[in-house]
Design a protein around this motif. Sequence first.
Motif, mmCIF file in Angstrom:
data_model
loop_
_atom_site.group_PDB
_atom_site.id
_atom_site.type_symbol
_atom_site.label_atom_id
_atom_site.label_comp_id
_atom_site.label_asym_id
_atom_site.label_seq_id
_atom_site.Cartn_x
_atom_site.Cartn_y
_atom_site.Cartn_z
ATOM 1 N N SER A 119 -3.216 2.356 0.918
ATOM 2 C CA SER A 119 -4.450 2.188 0.149
ATOM 3 C C SER A 119 -4.218 1.621 -1.242
ATOM 4 O O SER A 119 -5.113 1.014 -1.818
ATOM 5 N N ARG A 120 -3.017 1.819 -1.773
ATOM 6 C CA ARG A 120 -2.761 1.335 -3.134
ATOM 7 C C ARG A 120 -1.257 1.235 -3.364
ATOM 8 O O ARG A 120 -0.496 2.064 -2.897
ATOM 9 N N VAL A 121 -0.864 0.222 -4.108
ATOM 10 C CA VAL A 121 0.515 0.081 -4.568
ATOM 11 C C VAL A 121 0.441 -0.212 -6.055
ATOM 12 O O VAL A 121 -0.218 -1.160 -6.476
ATOM 13 N N SER A 122 1.084 0.633 -6.863
ATOM 14 C CA SER A 122 1.062 0.426 -8.310
ATOM 15 C C SER A 122 2.489 0.334 -8.831
ATOM 16 O O SER A 122 3.426 0.841 -8.208
ATOM 17 N N THR A 123 2.631 -0.318 -9.978
ATOM 18 C CA THR A 123 3.949 -0.525 -10.566
ATOM 19 C C THR A 123 4.016 0.093 -11.955
ATOM 20 O O THR A 123 2.992 0.331 -12.587
ATOM 21 N N SER A 124 5.229 0.328 -12.408
ATOM 22 C CA SER A 124 5.422 0.963 -13.710
ATOM 23 C C SER A 124 5.336 -0.023 -14.868
ATOM 24 O O SER A 124 5.408 0.375 -16.018
ATOM 25 N N CYS A 125 5.173 -1.309 -14.558
ATOM 26 C CA CYS A 125 5.181 -2.326 -15.609
ATOM 27 C C CYS A 125 4.356 -3.524 -15.156
ATOM 28 O O CYS A 125 4.361 -3.868 -13.977
ATOM 29 N N GLY A 126 3.669 -4.144 -16.081
ATOM 30 C CA GLY A 126 2.886 -5.330 -15.771
ATOM 31 C C GLY A 126 3.735 -6.525 -15.374
ATOM 32 O O GLY A 126 3.225 -7.496 -14.824
ATOM 33 N N CYS A 127 5.039 -6.451 -15.614
ATOM 34 C CA CYS A 127 5.939 -7.546 -15.260
ATOM 35 C C CYS A 127 6.282 -7.539 -13.772
ATOM 36 O O CYS A 127 6.925 -8.446 -13.277
ATOM 37 N N THR A 128 5.841 -6.511 -13.057
ATOM 38 C CA THR A 128 6.116 -6.384 -11.634
ATOM 39 C C THR A 128 4.787 -6.375 -10.881
ATOM 40 O O THR A 128 3.925 -5.553 -11.167
ATOM 41 N N THR A 129 4.629 -7.298 -9.938
ATOM 42 C CA THR A 129 3.379 -7.381 -9.181
ATOM 43 C C THR A 129 3.648 -7.151 -7.695
ATOM 44 O O THR A 129 4.584 -7.720 -7.144
ATOM 45 N N PRO A 130 2.818 -6.314 -7.065
ATOM 46 C CA PRO A 130 3.016 -6.025 -5.645
ATOM 47 C C PRO A 130 2.026 -6.739 -4.733
ATOM 48 O O PRO A 130 0.920 -7.091 -5.138
ATOM 49 N N GLU A 131 2.436 -6.945 -3.502
ATOM 50 C CA GLU A 131 1.573 -7.354 -2.397
ATOM 51 C C GLU A 131 1.990 -6.450 -1.249
ATOM 52 O O GLU A 131 3.157 -6.078 -1.147
ATOM 53 N N TYR A 132 1.057 -6.096 -0.375
ATOM 54 C CA TYR A 132 1.418 -5.172 0.691
ATOM 55 C C TYR A 132 0.557 -5.386 1.925
ATOM 56 O O TYR A 132 -0.500 -6.010 1.867
ATOM 57 N N THR A 133 1.021 -4.851 3.031
ATOM 58 C CA THR A 133 0.290 -4.910 4.286
ATOM 59 C C THR A 133 -1.001 -4.125 4.113
ATOM 60 O O THR A 133 -0.964 -2.924 3.865
ATOM 61 N N ALA A 134 -2.125 -4.809 4.249
ATOM 62 C CA ALA A 134 -3.422 -4.176 4.021
ATOM 63 C C ALA A 134 -4.066 -3.697 5.319
ATOM 64 O O ALA A 134 -5.009 -2.919 5.283
ATOM 65 N N THR A 135 -3.562 -4.133 6.456
ATOM 66 C CA THR A 135 -4.117 -3.712 7.741
ATOM 67 C C THR A 135 -3.401 -2.449 8.211
ATOM 68 O O THR A 135 -2.263 -2.194 7.820
ATOM 69 N N PRO A 136 -4.041 -1.638 9.051
ATOM 70 C CA PRO A 136 -3.378 -0.428 9.556
ATOM 71 C C PRO A 136 -2.086 -0.780 10.300
ATOM 72 O O PRO A 136 -2.034 -1.746 11.058
ATOM 73 N N VAL A 137 -1.061 0.015 10.062
ATOM 74 C CA VAL A 137 0.228 -0.182 10.717
ATOM 75 C C VAL A 137 0.326 0.867 11.832
ATOM 76 O O VAL A 137 0.389 2.068 11.558
ATOM 77 N N ALA A 138 0.329 0.391 13.070
ATOM 78 C CA ALA A 138 0.357 1.279 14.232
ATOM 79 C C ALA A 138 1.707 1.991 14.328
ATOM 80 O O ALA A 138 2.704 1.540 13.749
ATOM 81 N N PRO A 139 1.759 3.103 15.067
ATOM 82 C CA PRO A 139 3.034 3.794 15.272
ATOM 83 C C PRO A 139 4.096 2.845 15.834
ATOM 84 O O PRO A 139 3.807 2.001 16.690
ATOM 85 N N ASN A 140 5.304 2.972 15.316
ATOM 86 C CA ASN A 140 6.466 2.160 15.696
ATOM 87 C C ASN A 140 6.343 0.690 15.329
ATOM 88 O O ASN A 140 7.110 -0.134 15.801
ATOM 89 N N LYS A 141 5.388 0.352 14.480
ATOM 90 C CA LYS A 141 5.239 -1.025 13.994
ATOM 91 C C LYS A 141 5.670 -1.078 12.531
ATOM 92 O O LYS A 141 5.822 -0.064 11.866
#
Length: 147
Positions: A84-106
Amino acid sequence: MKHLKNIAAGLTLLLLFACNNAGNTSDEQNSDSTAVAEVAKATTGNGEISFVDEVYDFGQITDGEVVEHTFKFTNTGTEPVIVSRVSTSCGCTTPEYTATPVAPNKDGEVKVRFDSHGQSGKQQKIITVVSNAKNNIQTIQLKGEVS
């Protein structure tokens, strides 16, 4: 004068009800807290995030370089995981992440980009991953040195 008495009576009733409700606030707050806890429990599933690596050491770089790393994870649980959320400790670091549900064993991923411009010395950037998994708050990190 009659209106003044009606207003006074109304205010008295209002204060009386307000005083009676003041004693119930802690009970209401307790039931609100319980409700929040139940909702949190209900939204935490039986998915589980297992990162392949939780720390990435980018070594030594020069000021201004950009480092990218993809942290891969597997859902080792029995229900889908939703990040639901990915946050970083510094503005110099930017995240991207899987936004769709990740099924078991995927697999899913959290890709981070560290811009070293204006940074110097040893670096440790904490990335916090929040999901509906059993282990709903996970941290991963980038570390290294900027010269």
